[in-house]
Design a protein around this motif. Structure first.
Motif, PDB file in Angstrom:
ATOM      1  N   ALA A 170     -11.135-106.767   3.951  1.00  0.00           N
ATOM      2  CA  ALA A 170     -11.661-105.616   3.205  1.00  0.00           C
ATOM      3  C   ALA A 170     -13.160-105.450   3.447  1.00  0.00           C
ATOM      4  CB  ALA A 170     -11.373-105.779   1.718  1.00  0.00           C
ATOM      5  N   THR A 171     -13.873-106.554   3.544  1.00  0.00           N
ATOM      6  CA  THR A 171     -15.313-106.502   3.810  1.00  0.00           C
ATOM      7  C   THR A 171     -15.585-105.937   5.203  1.00  0.00           C
ATOM      8  OG1 THR A 171     -15.748-108.373   2.334  1.00  0.00           O
ATOM      9  CG2 THR A 171     -17.411-107.892   4.021  1.00  0.00           C
ATOM     10  N   ARG A 172     -14.802-106.363   6.182  1.00  0.00           N
ATOM     11  CA  ARG A 172     -15.004-105.879   7.554  1.00  0.00           C
ATOM     12  C   ARG A 172     -14.662-104.394   7.665  1.00  0.00           C
ATOM     13  NH1 ARG A 172     -12.394-110.773   8.507  1.00  0.00           N
ATOM     14  NH2 ARG A 172     -10.493-109.820   9.353  1.00  0.00           N
ATOM     15  N   ILE A 173     -13.623-103.961   6.986  1.00  0.00           N
ATOM     16  CA  ILE A 173     -13.256-102.540   7.011  1.00  0.00           C
ATOM     17  C   ILE A 173     -14.368-101.689   6.405  1.00  0.00           C
ATOM     18  CG2 ILE A 173     -11.684-100.837   5.994  1.00  0.00           C
ATOM     19  CD1 ILE A 173      -9.445-102.921   6.372  1.00  0.00           C
ATOM     20  N   ALA A 174     -14.908-102.130   5.281  1.00  0.00           N
ATOM     21  CA  ALA A 174     -15.996-101.378   4.632  1.00  0.00           C
ATOM     22  C   ALA A 174     -17.215-101.289   5.548  1.00  0.00           C
ATOM     23  CB  ALA A 174     -16.356-102.036   3.301  1.00  0.00           C
ATOM     24  N   ALA A 175     -17.484-102.350   6.287  1.00  0.00           N
ATOM     25  CA  ALA A 175     -18.648-102.361   7.189  1.00  0.00           C
ATOM     26  C   ALA A 175     -18.457-101.413   8.368  1.00  0.00           C
ATOM     27  CB  ALA A 175     -18.909-103.775   7.686  1.00  0.00           C
ATOM     28  N   LEU A 176     -17.210-101.204   8.785  1.00  0.00           N
ATOM     29  CA  LEU A 176     -16.929-100.344   9.937  1.00  0.00           C
ATOM     30  C   LEU A 176     -16.881 -98.857   9.578  1.00  0.00           C
ATOM     31  CD1 LEU A 176     -14.075-102.404  11.650  1.00  0.00           C
ATOM     32  CD2 LEU A 176     -16.342-101.960  12.620  1.00  0.00           C
ATOM     33  N   ALA A 177     -16.615 -98.543   8.324  1.00  0.00           N
ATOM     34  CA  ALA A 177     -16.395 -97.151   7.923  1.00  0.00           C
ATOM     35  C   ALA A 177     -17.681 -96.335   7.990  1.00  0.00           C
ATOM     36  CB  ALA A 177     -15.816 -97.100   6.516  1.00  0.00           C
ATOM     37  N   ARG A 178     -17.560 -95.131   8.529  1.00  0.00           N
ATOM     38  CA  ARG A 178     -18.701 -94.221   8.566  1.00  0.00           C
ATOM     39  C   ARG A 178     -18.875 -93.545   7.206  1.00  0.00           C
ATOM     40  NH1 ARG A 178     -17.978 -91.072  14.399  1.00  0.00           N
ATOM     41  NH2 ARG A 178     -18.213 -92.945  15.729  1.00  0.00           N
ATOM     42  N   PRO A 179     -20.109 -93.118   6.878  1.00  0.00           N
ATOM     43  CA  PRO A 179     -20.344 -92.499   5.563  1.00  0.00           C
ATOM     44  C   PRO A 179     -19.391 -91.333   5.306  1.00  0.00           C
ATOM     45  CG  PRO A 179     -22.425 -92.927   6.674  1.00  0.00           C
ATOM     46  CD  PRO A 179     -21.352 -93.223   7.673  1.00  0.00           C
ATOM     47  N   GLY A 180     -18.909 -91.249   4.070  1.00  0.00           N
ATOM     48  CA  GLY A 180     -17.975 -90.190   3.698  1.00  0.00           C
ATOM     49  C   GLY A 180     -16.906 -90.714   2.766  1.00  0.00           C
TER      50      GLY A 180
END
Length: 365
Positions: free
Chosen positions: A280-290
């Protein structure tokens, strides 16, 4: 008449227009599922695996497969089997791949029943089941052809059953009783996880959730498979009941479905973690703003608090006839008392914390 071309991620596809989205559309494309596909790309990227054999067996317009081809690192994808039962699917997919300038060198194209395709396959490292309605009819074929350490992605759009509006439908499809209150979407997700786990257990496969989200009209969950009788037993031991007391607002997990006055019981359901916190931490870090990034950040925060259920802050404040403080203020109060707390994506008024309802009510005042 030429269908309009839409852009989603790095994909460009031609879609038919309609006043409402339904399975009767000639090419099924649902713009509300953009976030669903965003998370799929992010999760697979965050896993960082190599040479995966993937299957998108209810592909509709094919946009999910096109996005995987365009947005995942090339080393991750060995082959993608893409399938839909609509008569013109192969033509539609080929056109959309050209529009997106997506190479189809790694694509194996099929136009048949999804269950037949899975049963005739040699197995996959990733299987995506995204139907119009319940994924239940596809679970047996999917789990039997999921590789060791493979990932099964399930979407359920029949939230009336899972979230308690249609409890009889939930009992028929998912073999469990849902709950109709602020916990309904988390309960529904846990019921969905258990159903998949029961089907997999028949074949000595253990399925453990690694990520999920309940968004708009659907539930989405990703489960990792292992082939181990011992791990299957461990998963089955985590199938329990959630009990909610409407008088005290307390809730918890039990091994039985007996209930006292003022109590409501849901389940059986999966009582283990719904997320791999590191993932979950890695996914949040990869997500672009929005929108997708906001969802991923909320899930990252709640995944770090391994408790089942959450408190409805607006509901508790309403019962006490007081105005609820801001969530930030309440979280600070709980942290000062030594409790963990974070907002939950399952409800806009929900707070996930290891504090019980009595403690939260006290701090609300």
């Amino acid at each position: 008449m030429t269908n309009p071309v839409i852009t989603e991620g790095k994909a460009r596809i031609a879609v038919a227009t309609a006043s409402t989205v339904s399975k009767k559309m000639p090419v099924f494309y649902n713009p509300a599922m953009t976030l669903n596909r965003d998370i799929t790309v992010l999760l697979l990227t965050a896993l960082g695996r190599k040479s995966m054999r993937m299957a998108d067996v209810l592909a509709g317009s094919g946009i999910r497969t096109i996005r995987l081809l365009k947005e995942l690192p090339p080393s991750m994808v060995e082959e993608v089997t893409v399938n839909d039962g609509r008569a013109d699917f192969k033509t539609v997919f080929a056109k959309n791949a050209r529009l997106s300038k997506a190479s189809t060198r790694k694509v194996v194209l099929h136009n048949q029943d999804a269950n037949i395709l899975l049963h005739e396959s040699g197995g996959f490292d990733y299987i995506d089941i995204d139907p119009f309605g319940s994924p239940a009819p596809f679970l047996d074929a999917a789990v039997r052809h999921l590789a060791r350490d493979g990932i099964l992605a399930l979407t359920a759009t029949d939230t009336a059953a899972l979230a308690g509006t249609a409890p009889d439908a939930c009992r028929r499809k998912y073999w469990a009783l849902p709950l109709r209150n602020h916990l309904m979407h988390e309960v529904g997700m846990r019921i969905l996880a258990r159903k998949a786990q029961l089907v997999a257990a028949q074949y000595d496969r253990a399925l453990v959730p690694i990520y999920c989200h309940a968004t708009l009209h659907y539930d989405r969950i990703f489960l990792r498979a292992t082939k181990s009788k011992e791990q299957v037993s461990g998963v089955l031991d985590m199938h329990r009941y959630l009990v909610y007391n409407e008088k005290t607002d307390e809730f918890g997990i039990r091994d039985h479905n007996k209930k006292a006055p003022h109590e409501h019981v849901a389940g059986p359901l999966w009582s283990g973690p719904l997320w791999d916190a590191g993932l979950a931490t890695r996914i949040a870090a990869l997500a672009r703003p929005g929108e997708t990034a906001r969802l991923a950040q909320t899930i990252k925060d709640e995944a770090a608090i391994p408790v089942i259920g959450f408190h409805d802050i607006h509901g508790l404040a309403g019962k006490a006839h007081i105005n609820a403080p801001s969530f930030d203020a309440l979280i600070k109060r709980l942290n000062k008392q030594g409790y963990d707390a974070a907002r939950t994506h399952f409800s806009p008024s929900g707070l996930r914390t290891d504090a019980d309802a009595a403690t939260v009510k006290k701090l609300l005042r």
